[in-house]
Scaffold this active site. Sequence first.
Site, mmCIF file in Angstrom:
data_model
loop_
_atom_site.group_PDB
_atom_site.id
_atom_site.type_symbol
_atom_site.label_atom_id
_atom_site.label_comp_id
_atom_site.label_asym_id
_atom_site.label_seq_id
_atom_site.Cartn_x
_atom_site.Cartn_y
_atom_site.Cartn_z
ATOM 1 N N GLY A 15 0.890 -1.147 -0.035
ATOM 2 C CA GLY A 15 0.025 -0.036 -0.132
ATOM 3 C C GLY A 15 0.851 1.221 -0.008
ATOM 4 N N GLU A 173 -17.155 11.350 1.806
ATOM 5 C CA GLU A 173 -16.515 11.314 0.350
ATOM 6 C C GLU A 173 -17.323 10.224 -0.250
ATOM 7 O OE1 GLU A 173 -12.408 10.598 0.528
ATOM 8 O OE2 GLU A 173 -11.900 12.843 0.149
HETATM 9 P P1 FAD Z 1 -2.745 0.495 2.724
HETATM 10 O O1 FAD Z 1 -2.498 1.422 1.589
HETATM 11 O O2 FAD Z 1 -4.369 0.263 2.923
HETATM 12 O O3 FAD Z 1 -1.967 -0.903 2.090
HETATM 13 C C1 FAD Z 1 -2.080 -2.174 2.736
HETATM 14 C C2 FAD Z 1 -1.666 -3.071 1.732
HETATM 15 O O4 FAD Z 1 -1.233 -4.321 2.643
HETATM 16 C C3 FAD Z 1 -2.625 -3.624 0.624
HETATM 17 O O5 FAD Z 1 -1.985 -3.490 -0.519
HETATM 18 C C4 FAD Z 1 -3.196 -4.899 1.224
HETATM 19 O O6 FAD Z 1 -3.544 -5.584 -0.081
HETATM 20 C C5 FAD Z 1 -1.982 -5.362 1.937
HETATM 21 N N1 FAD Z 1 -2.537 -6.493 2.754
HETATM 22 C C6 FAD Z 1 -3.304 -6.377 3.786
HETATM 23 N N2 FAD Z 1 -3.306 -7.381 4.473
HETATM 24 C C7 FAD Z 1 -2.440 -8.217 4.048
HETATM 25 C C8 FAD Z 1 -1.993 -9.732 4.412
HETATM 26 N N3 FAD Z 1 -2.681 -10.504 5.131
HETATM 27 N N4 FAD Z 1 -1.042 -10.258 3.463
HETATM 28 C C9 FAD Z 1 -0.442 -9.627 2.330
HETATM 29 N N5 FAD Z 1 -0.887 -8.318 2.070
HETATM 30 C C10 FAD Z 1 -1.953 -7.677 2.922
HETATM 31 N N6 FAD Z 1 -5.772 9.432 3.360
HETATM 32 C C11 FAD Z 1 -5.472 10.446 2.922
HETATM 33 O O7 FAD Z 1 -4.131 10.847 3.549
HETATM 34 N N7 FAD Z 1 -6.161 11.339 2.100
HETATM 35 C C12 FAD Z 1 -7.016 10.816 1.655
HETATM 36 O O8 FAD Z 1 -7.755 11.673 0.964
HETATM 37 C C13 FAD Z 1 -7.520 9.402 1.979
HETATM 38 N N8 FAD Z 1 -8.886 9.182 1.320
HETATM 39 C C14 FAD Z 1 -9.277 7.923 1.934
HETATM 40 C C15 FAD Z 1 -10.588 7.571 1.318
HETATM 41 C C16 FAD Z 1 -11.182 6.325 1.546
HETATM 42 C C17 FAD Z 1 -12.254 5.932 0.989
HETATM 43 C C18 FAD Z 1 -10.340 5.611 2.676
HETATM 44 C C19 FAD Z 1 -10.911 4.211 2.727
HETATM 45 C C20 FAD Z 1 -9.184 5.983 3.197
HETATM 46 C C21 FAD Z 1 -8.770 6.984 2.756
HETATM 47 N N9 FAD Z 1 -7.553 7.662 3.440
HETATM 48 C C22 FAD Z 1 -7.009 8.895 2.995
HETATM 49 C C23 FAD Z 1 -6.906 6.876 4.446
HETATM 50 C C24 FAD Z 1 -5.865 6.055 3.362
HETATM 51 O O9 FAD Z 1 -6.374 5.541 2.595
HETATM 52 C C25 FAD Z 1 -4.956 5.203 4.663
HETATM 53 O O10 FAD Z 1 -4.642 5.713 5.684
HETATM 54 C C26 FAD Z 1 -3.760 4.390 3.795
HETATM 55 O O11 FAD Z 1 -4.270 3.517 2.713
HETATM 56 C C27 FAD Z 1 -2.870 3.647 4.700
HETATM 57 O O12 FAD Z 1 -1.823 3.153 4.297
HETATM 58 P P2 FAD Z 1 -1.097 1.492 4.437
HETATM 59 O O13 FAD Z 1 0.190 1.510 3.792
HETATM 60 O O14 FAD Z 1 -1.025 1.570 6.074
HETATM 61 O O15 FAD Z 1 -2.131 0.812 4.021
HETATM 62 P P1 NAD Z 2 -13.173 7.886 11.309
HETATM 63 O O1 NAD Z 2 -12.962 7.119 12.415
HETATM 64 O O2 NAD Z 2 -12.424 9.088 10.933
HETATM 65 O O3 NAD Z 2 -14.843 7.987 11.187
HETATM 66 C C1 NAD Z 2 -15.812 7.326 11.624
HETATM 67 C C2 NAD Z 2 -17.078 8.099 11.998
HETATM 68 O O4 NAD Z 2 -18.024 6.954 12.008
HETATM 69 C C3 NAD Z 2 -16.906 8.838 13.138
HETATM 70 O O5 NAD Z 2 -17.643 10.184 12.845
HETATM 71 C C4 NAD Z 2 -17.822 7.984 14.370
HETATM 72 O O6 NAD Z 2 -18.299 9.196 15.512
HETATM 73 C C5 NAD Z 2 -18.805 7.413 13.569
HETATM 74 N N1 NAD Z 2 -19.213 6.390 14.148
HETATM 75 C C6 NAD Z 2 -18.562 5.309 15.030
HETATM 76 N N2 NAD Z 2 -19.453 4.412 15.367
HETATM 77 C C7 NAD Z 2 -20.752 4.527 15.004
HETATM 78 C C8 NAD Z 2 -21.944 3.886 15.190
HETATM 79 N N3 NAD Z 2 -21.998 2.999 15.906
HETATM 80 N N4 NAD Z 2 -23.064 4.712 14.448
HETATM 81 C C9 NAD Z 2 -22.853 5.763 13.698
HETATM 82 N N5 NAD Z 2 -21.613 6.536 13.718
HETATM 83 C C10 NAD Z 2 -20.696 5.852 14.205
HETATM 84 O O7 NAD Z 2 -13.203 6.785 10.095
HETATM 85 P P2 NAD Z 2 -13.057 6.825 8.566
HETATM 86 O O8 NAD Z 2 -14.087 8.040 8.002
HETATM 87 O O9 NAD Z 2 -13.252 5.466 8.078
HETATM 88 O O10 NAD Z 2 -11.635 7.415 8.236
HETATM 89 C C11 NAD Z 2 -10.530 6.425 8.548
HETATM 90 C C12 NAD Z 2 -9.230 7.216 8.393
HETATM 91 O O11 NAD Z 2 -9.052 7.621 6.924
HETATM 92 C C13 NAD Z 2 -9.242 8.599 9.183
HETATM 93 O O12 NAD Z 2 -7.928 8.632 9.668
HETATM 94 C C14 NAD Z 2 -9.343 9.569 8.098
HETATM 95 O O13 NAD Z 2 -8.822 10.588 8.301
HETATM 96 C C15 NAD Z 2 -8.886 9.047 6.680
HETATM 97 N N6 NAD Z 2 -9.559 9.635 5.610
HETATM 98 C C16 NAD Z 2 -8.970 10.576 5.062
HETATM 99 C C17 NAD Z 2 -9.799 11.092 4.108
HETATM 100 C C18 NAD Z 2 -9.289 12.186 3.557
HETATM 101 O O14 NAD Z 2 -8.335 12.851 4.078
HETATM 102 N N7 NAD Z 2 -10.009 12.803 2.491
HETATM 103 C C19 NAD Z 2 -11.078 10.291 3.466
HETATM 104 C C20 NAD Z 2 -11.233 9.175 4.022
HETATM 105 C C21 NAD Z 2 -10.503 8.776 5.156
#
Ligand code: FAD
Ligand code: NAD
Length: 408
Positions: A15, A173
């Site tokens: 990741g 989002e």
């Molecule tokens: P990941 O990027 O999730 O990578 C983990 C990797 O490990 C993956 O390739 C997976 O396949 C692999 N893996 C998992 N388990 C195993 C296993 N058992 N064996 C082998 N491989 C495995 N953060 C921001 O900063 N800005 C944003 O705009 C933002 N937007 C987001 C939008 C969404 C919809 C979501 C869900 C998250 C967002 N985040 C954002 C949060 C961000 O995506 C995560 O914090 C980030 O991906 C973490 O990076 P990582 O390297 O820890 O894991």
């Molecule tokens: P989060 O923990 O940031 O938000 C989860 C939300 O769910 C909270 O507002 C919480 O109050 C609510 N919640 C918890 N239990 C609940 C329940 N039982 N019923 C209803 N609501 C409940 O989690 P996330 O949005 O998945 O984000 C995860 C991480 O990824 C965060 O660190 C976030 O900053 C990051 N992220 C960043 C971006 C971005 O920068 N654009 C986008 C997506 C995620």
Amino acid sequence: MIALRKPKIVILGAGYGGLMTTVRLQKHLGVNEADIVLVNKNDYHYETTWLHEASAGTLHHDKVRYDIRDVIDRSKVDFIQSTVVEIKKDEKRVILESGEVEYDYLVIALGGEPETFGIKGLKEYAFGITNVNSSRLLREHMEYQFATYNMEEEKDDTRLTIVVGGAGFTGIEFLGELTNRVPELCHEYDVDQHKVKIICVEAAPTVLPGFDPELVKYAVSQLERKGVEFLIGTAIKECTPEGIFVAKGEDEPREIKAGTVVWAAGVRGNSVIEKSGFEAMRGRVKVQPDLRVPGFNDVFILGDSSLVINEEINRPYPPTAQIAMQQGEVCARNIAALVRNKQDLEEFKFDNKGTVCSLGEDDAIGVVFGKKITGASASFMKKVVDNRSLYMIGGAGLVLKKGKFNIF
Ligand code: FAD
Ligand code: NAD
């Protein structure tokens, strides 16, 4: 002459954190200095930060992933496609589904998993926005509900109700994309849009808890205008095949029937961490300033499975891609130093460049370098951020191949 064995660096997870460490290490180290092994479940990397788009169906899932072999230097890095089962940290080996691998230095960057807080039925009946498979399933499921609706003699309107649990960044989002996708689905499947309900349930007293209130107000009004109903200060208590039970404060839980329930209410560290006996809080290990695990000088943990304290407020930084990538850069420099027998390691300091939250294709909110932005300029900035991650890992070639250019 005795040939010296090269140290073996094993990186788990491709990741943001793992791939960043890998591409930086392949730059810092010569072929003769170390063996580098990268292990990942799939042969592709996915942009986790784009998964809300693939989940809603506004971007095809192939657009959010690319082949890992396209960004690694195969003369320096061995790639193993396998799933990590457990880390035997005292024996310095990793158990994989397809065998095992030994290490001198280990980087654990396996990302996070949905946190369901033990709420009944969520694991079984709710959809997640976690990886390519879960996103594809959610998109297909919603399409199936729309397609089936018109086939039924007795119409079941609850098929067209979509509940999103959690109004954190992921939930918001996803709602932004969903409100753009629903009119397309209605058109495609001849469904009256008035029949569709989108409900967001948030336990905290506000949407996007902790974020700038003025920007939150903007996001809520934009999403409400596009048909989202927010239930604030209301928690999901149970998920069933028919929908969810919610409760406000101490009120009796009430049922909301829904054809689709999406759980976007937080992440915890990868379950491999706890299974391997690391001391963790919700699956996340509080790492030392040099990103190593206390008591294990050969193990680094990055990204969603790590926990780094923001000293200013004495609370953990929220897990983000931004922090994972910055950790990857420091981790690579620290491992290169260890390989060269330098013991003085760099301390990780998070350089927060800001946060931008998308509200769909052409709208967003954000705080960048301390400045608040909304609308088209924020949306432009979001795409710049998305392209920047591609650039940091795969250079200009990857941006040209996978980048977002619909920015004007
Ligand atoms: P990941 O990027 O999730 O990578 C983990 C990797 O490990 C993956 O390739 C997976 O396949 C692999 N893996 C998992 N388990 C195993 C296993 N058992 N064996 C082998 N491989 C495995 N953060 C921001 O900063 N800005 C944003 O705009 C933002 N937007 C987001 C939008 C969404 C919809 C979501 C869900 C998250 C967002 N985040 C954002 C949060 C961000 O995506 C995560 O914090 C980030 O991906 C973490 O990076 P990582 O390297 O820890 O894991
Ligand atoms: P989060 O923990 O940031 O938000 C989860 C939300 O769910 C909270 O507002 C919480 O109050 C609510 N919640 C918890 N239990 C609940 C329940 N039982 N019923 C209803 N609501 C409940 O989690 P996330 O949005 O998945 O984000 C995860 C991480 O990824 C965060 O660190 C976030 O900053 C990051 N992220 C960043 C971006 C971005 O920068 N654009 C986008 C997506 C995620």
